[in-house]
Design a protein around this motif. Structure first.
Motif: not given
Length: 282
Positions: A40-55, A83-87, A246-252
């Motif tokens: 569940n890597p989407e639970t690690i950090g706080a949203c930085r309001q960067c908008g990278a996920c929007i596209p 989630f998958h595209h949040c840096p 591997p489900i949900g795990v970051r690609e690397e």
């Protein structure tokens, strides 16, 4: 006066795998570990309001207005592309809530739940929030549990422990250097908490994710169950052995192999031979 709030990732209304009985589970945002196999890597950090996920949002459920992310729950189809595209290891779907607001959601599930479990991320990063929320739950007769990575010193916080019935504790790896390899942080406090919680009968469950390619899982299971045997509490504690998937795990980090049934049974036998009676493989 400052309002006590926490960032809530999600609330699962009914769960039978997060403690005894049917429970509502509250997932709080933020974690001080960076586990390589995190599911569940989407639970690690706080949203930085960067908008990278929007596209990547196909339904326009996420927008950026005046520098702030807005999330439209009605438009969302839960494709998880955001989630998958949040840096930053976060989610645009989180919400800052007070203990009272969260408890209002919990109450909607009564009388069909036995209690609540607070998870994460790492829930103890929101200590003051926990005390208030769990106090509200205890006042109406709900049992209270935490799902923790064990980095908070529970032995020093009598106020928190007074409103916590039990803890489910992650033992990522027993060896100090291997734990640092897996999570980025040593495990001195984790093992101290394991002993403390067992001795005061507040350790409900120990969890280990089996990733043989990453760390010596057999050694971890052996030493963990041996320590519980040492404090004489192993029969009253569940040991949950979890297959890496591997489900949900970051690609690397998706290249690790899922352990075989044979390997998981070997882990179970190790724990059983050290006196563990309640062993669950998932």
């Amino acid at each position: 006066m400052q309002v006590n709030t926490a960032i809530v990732n999600k609330i699962i209304r009914f769960s039978s795998v997060d403690g005894p009985g049917n429970r509502t589970v509250v997932f709080l945002q933020g974690c001080n570990f960076n586990c390589r196999y995190c599911h569940n890597p989407e639970t690690i950090g706080a949203c930085r309001q960067c908008g990278a996920c929007i596209p990547y949002c196909k339904t326009n459920a996420i927008t950026l207005v005046d520098g702030k992310i807005l999330y439209d729950r009605d438009r969302c189809v839960n494709c998880d592309e955001c989630f998958h595209h949040c840096p930053h290891g976060s989610s645009p779907k989180t919400e800052r809530m007070t203990p009272e607001e969260v408890f209002e959601e919990v109450k909607k599930n009564m009388p069909y739940i036995r209690g609540i479990t607070i998870s994460g991320g790492e829930c103890t990063l929101w200590r003051d929030f926990l005390v208030e929320l769990l106090t509200l739950a205890k006042n109406v007769g709900l049992s209270t549990m935490l799902d923790s990575n064990g980095t908070y010193d529970f032995s020093k916080d009598k106020e928190l422990m007074a409103v916590v019935d039990a803890v489910m504790l992650d033992v990522k790896a027993f060896d100090r250097s291997e734990h640092e390899k897996v999570t980025g942080i040593h495990n001195d406090m984790v093992l101290s908490n394991l002993r403390y919680l067992a001795e005061c009968d507040k350790l409900f469950e120990v969890r280990t994710v089996a990733v043989p390619e990453l760390f010596d899982t057999k050694h971890t299971v052996y030493e963990t169950s041996r320590l519980l045997h040492e404090v004489g509490k192993q029969e009253g504690i569940r040991y949950k052995l979890i297959k890496y998937r591997p489900i949900g795990v970051r690609e690397e980090y998706r290249s690790y192999e899922t352990p075989t049934e044979e390997y998981m049974n070997q882990l179970r036998d190790i724990a059983y031979n050290n006196g563990m009676k309640d062993i669950v493989i998932i």
